[in-house]
Design an enzyme around this catalytic site. Structure first.
Site, short mmCIF file in Angstrom:
data_model
loop_
_atom_site.label_atom_id
_atom_site.label_comp_id
_atom_site.label_asym_id
_atom_site.label_seq_id
_atom_site.Cartn_x
_atom_site.Cartn_y
_atom_site.Cartn_z
N MET A 1 83.58 21.93 -69.92
CA MET A 1 83.26 23.27 -69.47
C MET A 1 82.53 23.20 -68.14
SD MET A 1 83.46 24.86 -72.62
CE MET A 1 84.83 23.84 -72.77
N SER A 315 91.48 28.52 -71.37
CA SER A 315 91.28 27.64 -70.22
C SER A 315 89.91 26.98 -70.31
CB SER A 315 91.35 28.44 -68.92
OG SER A 315 90.19 29.24 -68.78
N ASP A 316 89.78 25.83 -69.69
CA ASP A 316 88.42 25.31 -69.52
C ASP A 316 87.69 26.25 -68.57
OD1 ASP A 316 86.13 23.82 -69.62
OD2 ASP A 316 87.13 21.91 -69.35
N CYS A 317 86.36 26.26 -68.66
CA CYS A 317 85.63 27.33 -68.01
C CYS A 317 85.74 27.25 -66.48
CB CYS A 317 84.19 27.34 -68.50
SG CYS A 317 84.19 27.76 -70.25
N SER A 319 88.48 27.22 -64.90
CA SER A 319 89.56 26.37 -64.39
C SER A 319 90.61 27.17 -63.63
CB SER A 319 90.18 25.51 -65.49
OG SER A 319 90.85 26.30 -66.41
#
Ligand SMILES: *[C@@H]1O[C@H](CO)[C@@H](O)[C@H](O)[C@H]1NC(C)=O
Ligand SMILES: *[C@@H]1O[C@H](CO)[C@@H](O)[C@H](O)[C@H]1NC(C)=O
Ligand SMILES: *[C@@H]1O[C@H](CO)[C@@H](O)[C@H](O)[C@H]1NC(C)=O
Ligand SMILES: *[C@@H]1O[C@H](CO)[C@@H](O)[C@H](O)[C@H]1NC(C)=O
Ligand SMILES: *[C@@H]1O[C@H](CO)[C@@H](O)[C@H](O)[C@H]1NC(C)=O
Ligand SMILES: *[C@@H]1O[C@H](CO)[C@@H](O)[C@H](O)[C@H]1NC(C)=O
Ligand SMILES: *[C@@H]1O[C@H](CO)[C@@H](O)[C@H](O)[C@H]1NC(C)=O
Ligand SMILES: *[C@@H]1O[C@H](CO)[C@@H](O)[C@H](O)[C@H]1NC(C)=O
Length: 801
Positions: A1, A315-317, A319
């Site tokens: 993250m 999504s990853d933070c 991203s």
């Protein structure tokens, strides 16, 4: 993250200065928006207080099936309302009774404060902080992994019930440890894709499954209730954080299809198929040029299509910001980024791009409303399964009393005991017999470790038992830091430790590394102990008359050859980052109340390994032209400090293996082309070298009864590791591959049987250059155990027309 990275490391690292500029809109502090006055959405009084009659909202009608309720909810929303739900801090739509929801919570090894939905304080001062995953993984005990998930989710539900957590937890991290320098090894179950996949499925089932409703035939997996929702991350080929000139926000992982199928995707596939996880998170990096969160092949085609995910993709933070500002993919605009991600199958943005730019992307004709509806359907179906709308009957009684209970603290201690690995024990130095009159010297930077033991993605623990505290309870302790801190740049304290050790009855040195060396956003550049730690250890060991025990805290391997070879150091333990009860677990082992049975879940390479290949080369197999030596026990054939699977016991064990079969005849359809394999010079290729497993029924099992005899004087748990090896002369294949493992308890002088069922296709299949999994013709081998005591059996595969 990234946002957690911003929280934790903002001042220190490059990634975060990038993110600060990229994600200026993101709030990074804990936001206490979960302090709701309701425990479920469809509450008559709550609706009434909004001026709404709940009876007119079909999405609250419990008699309807989830798809109808979800469809009703989505149907009621305006386009703007829909778009406002696509970020992790979903705004809700009060007009139709839908409250806000913070999607981001974490529970990697206990409920964590990381994310926007969870917070500690007032009535919930802490939660149980279990060992970091790399140590729990070392237990090779599937039922422990599941139990950890069950207990963590109980604390999580309890926190949700009192408004202190969400229901959607973005854990576990199931990226394979490809390289020993990776900063996030502590979060993962190690270097073996099979072990990582088994861990993933077990932990996810522990977190998610409602007892008695685990699914199965006849059950609609999209209606199966969830205790909490879990998420396997970071998909895919993500295992470089920040190494020299490469960082995860710009890195393009160049990966072969073979490595993808064999290594990088495998744990995710097992997480989805075996664990039935309800979420997958895509990663920051590109994979062969395409950002992972914008790749329709990785997301929609593979996770949702091929593996049949029942859940949502997040999504990853930040991203999506990364995609535009870091990767500059296709010279993206924000709208293109959003469109590409939505069209690839990304349902939820941990960040603000979806909420901010989906509207303008639609105006530009880049997004269909139907894609948004599909994303919302995936999201709300998971919230329905969590009883977010209806409230949970099963879990409603959970509360503060269920957090930090004595039983949970005991599990935290036991998980650490089960994982701790005995690396050296010359002349049975350990266990030491506890004797209150004895004087112990405790020294080293981790001698009084507290927060070091809980690693990252941590919560506020219930408390700590440091090594110093645990030992002080039973022996007379003379504590000397030796080094003030892990970097140990100053040798000024060493002499005190040396002097103390001279007269002590026993000396225990606590050395190792910490989050200053290996962490998210920071990869290592060497495999050595920092600063003067080596000098401290050697000088103290030299001066001490009596048993010297070295305890290492780390996730990644450390080149401690010097200590392994030093006869004055009688015993070495690896304790990972052992969680809040870590000191107690170490004392239990050193004083012989627990016989260690953990095994290293990754290779400990010699220090010069890192000079031989760049971290940015993704290949697992050796690259002879470049002198790259290969990675992990599967492909690295050089000498090591300690190999994968290594771990001693206070007892000794031997095997007697019986096998249900020694060969198999596989009938091949006449005229079927057999995929070729690559053979060493001088080895004759068989007529039909191999067969794709997806053309076979794959119903055959090989059953091994592994009788484990405890031939020593101490009861103990023993991990049976079962590997296979392809026929000699087959090139490009793993040296060996782990296909099963079982931890068994065996009393001294007794025997126990581990029954291991191997599916022939899964156990003997190898991933060929074409990324196809094939069964190779010829004399395959099953190997039970490692090293001297291992037992090999032949297993012949006859491919016959
Ligand atoms: C998103 O929109 C808000 C409100 O208009 C704005 O303050 C913020 O800067 C935007 N964030 C990004 C990353 O574009
Ligand atoms: C919850 O209730 C308390 C007291 O009844 C009130 O002060 C608070 O504002 C309410 N919170 C929300 C989010 O409605
Ligand atoms: C595996 O873990 C479970 C759950 O903690 C524990 O009860 C069991 O004893 C462990 N098995 C062995 C063989 O150590
Ligand atoms: C790509 O973006 C750069 C600035 O980031 C700009 O200078 C360039 O003109 C753009 N190219 C195209 C084809 O839009
Ligand atoms: C995903 O693929 C399926 C077909 O496999 C298709 O029906 C669906 O529209 C795709 N979803 C997205 C978001 O592209
Ligand atoms: C050990 O650590 C605890 C908690 O940080 C601290 O209170 C205590 O003073 C430390 N003890 C020594 C001897 O440094
Ligand atoms: C190890 O691998 C290297 C590179 O492929 C090879 O040259 C060497 O012969 C192998 N050594 C052993 C012992 O298999
Ligand atoms: C191994 O097991 C077989 C079959 O149960 C038995 O006949 C044999 O005696 C055992 N051997 C040893 C060394 O225990």
């Amino acid at each position: 993250m990234a946002s957690s990275c911003a929280l934790l490391f903002c001042l220190a690292i490059l990634c975060c200065s990038f993110l600060n500029s990229a994600a200026a809109g993101i709030t990074t502090g804990p936001i206490h928006t979960n302090g709701n006055n309701y425990t479920h959405v469809c509450d008559k009084d709550r609706f009434a207080s909004l001026g709404l009659n709940i009876d007119t909202f079909a999405y609250c009608d419990r008699t309807l099936p989830f798809p109808d309720r979800v469809a009703d909810l989505i149907d009621r929303m305006t386009l703007a309302e829909k778009i406002a739900q696509l970020g992790d801090q979903a705004l809700g739509a009060p007009r139709i009774g839908l409250p806000n929801y913070n999607w981001w919570s974490e529970a990697l090894h206990g409920v964590s404060w990381v994310g926007h939905a969870t917070y500690f304080g007032d009535i919930v001062p802490g939660a149980t902080s279990f060992p970091m995953v790399i140590l729990s993984a070392a237990s090779f005990n599937q039922s422990l992994w599941k139990t950890l998930g069950q207990v963590v989710s109980t604390e999580a539900r309890a926190m949700y019930n009192v408004g202190h957590a969400g229901l959607t937890f973005w854990s576990p991290n199931v990226n394979v440890v490809r390289d020993p320098r990776w900063g996030r090894i502590l979060e993962t179950p190690g270097e073996d894709p099979f072990t990582v996949g088994v861990y993933a499925a077990a932990y996810v089932r522990g977190l998610q499954d409602v007892e008695g409703q685990e699914g199965g035939s006849g059950v609609d997996p999209n209606a199966r209730p969830l205790k909490v929702s879990s998420c396997c991350k970071h998909y895919a080929a993500y295992d470089l954080d920040n190494w020299i000139e490469e960082d995860r926000f710009h890195f393009d992982a160049r990966v072969t299809e073979q490595d993808m199928a064999e290594t990088f995707l495998r744990p995710f596939e097992m997480c989805v198929r075996d664990g039935d996880v309800s979420s997958v998170m895509c990663s920051y990096n590109r994979v062969n040029g395409i950002p992972a969160c914008a790749d329709p092949r990785l997301l929609n085609m593979t996770v949702r299509g091929e593996w049949d995910l029942h859940g949502y993709i997040v999504s990853d933070c930040d991203s999506l910001e990364t995609m535009a500002d870091g990767h500059h993919w296709l010279n993206d605009t924000k709208e293109d980024t959003v469109a590409q991600a939505l069209n690839a199958g990304l349902d939820l943005d941990c960040g603000i791009y979806y909420p901010n730019y989906t509207g303008s992307a639609m105006e530009q004709g880049k997004v269909r409303e139907r894609s948004i509806d599909m994303a919302l359907k995936n999201l709300y179906t998971v919230l329905m399964r969590l009883n977010f709308f209806d409230g949970s009957e099963v879990y409603k009684s959970l509360g503060v009393k269920d957090i930090c209970t004595p039983a949970n603290l005991e599990l935290a201690t036991d998980a650490a005991r089960q994982g701790i690995v005995l690396l050296k024990n010359e002349g049975n130095t350990l266990p030491l017999t506890s004797n209150k009159k004895k004087k112990f010297v405790i020294t080293g930077p981790h001698g009084n470790a507290t927060n070091v033991m809980i690693g990252n993605y941590e919560g506020i623990p219930c408390g700590y038992v440091s090594p110093l505290e645990a030992f002080s309870k039973e022996v007379q302790v003379d504590f000397h830091h030796g080094c003030w801190d892990v970097p140990c740049g100053d040798g000024g304290l060493i002499q005190q430790s040396v002097n103390a050790a001279k007269t002590a009855d026993a000396t225990i040195i606590f050395a190792g590394i910490d989050l200053g060396v290996e962490v998210e956003g920071k990869d290592r550049t060497d495999l050595l102990l920092p600063g003067l730690q080596t000098q401290l250890i050697n000088q103290v060991a030299e001066a001490a008359k009596h048993p010297v025990v070295l305890v290492i805290m780390s996730a990644g391997g450390i080149d401690i050859s010097f200590a392994k070879e030093n006869p004055k150091i009688g015993a070495i333990l690896w304790a990972g980052y052992p969680g809040e009860q870590g000191g107690q677990a170490i004392a239990d082992i050193i004083f012989g109340r627990y016989n260690p049975g953990g095994r290293l879940p990754l290779t400990w390479y010699n220090g010069d390994y890192v000079d031989k290949l760049p971290m940015s080369s993704m290949k697992l197999r050796p690259v002879d032209e470049l002198g790259f030596p290969g990675r992990t026990y599967k492909f690295f054939n050089g000498s090591t400090v300690f190999p994968f699977g290594f771990g001693l016991s206070y007892s000794t064990f031997s095997y007697n293996v019986t096998s249900s079969a020694h060969w198999i005849d596989v009938k091949i359809r006449p005229g079927k082309n057999c995929p070729p394999l690559h053979y060493a010079d001088g080895v004759d290729a068989p007529g039909c070298p191999s067969i794709e497993v997806n053309t076979l029924p794959c119903a055959d099992n090989l059953v091994l009864d592994v009788e484990v005899a405890n031939t020593g004087a101490v009861d103990g748990s023993h991990v049976v590791l079962v590997y296979t090896k392809p026929p000699a002369g087959v090139l490009d294949a793993p040296l060996k591959q782990l296909v099963a493992f079982e931890r068994v308890f065996v009393p001294a002088g007794k025997k126990a049987v581990a029954r291991v069922k191997l599916n022939v296709c899964k156990a003997f299949g190898i991933v060929e250059r074409t990324a196809e999994t094939v069964l190779p013709e010829g004399q395959n081998t099953v190997v039970v155990g490692d090293g001297d005591g291992s037992v090999s059996l032949d297993f012949k595969v006859n491919l016959k027309y």
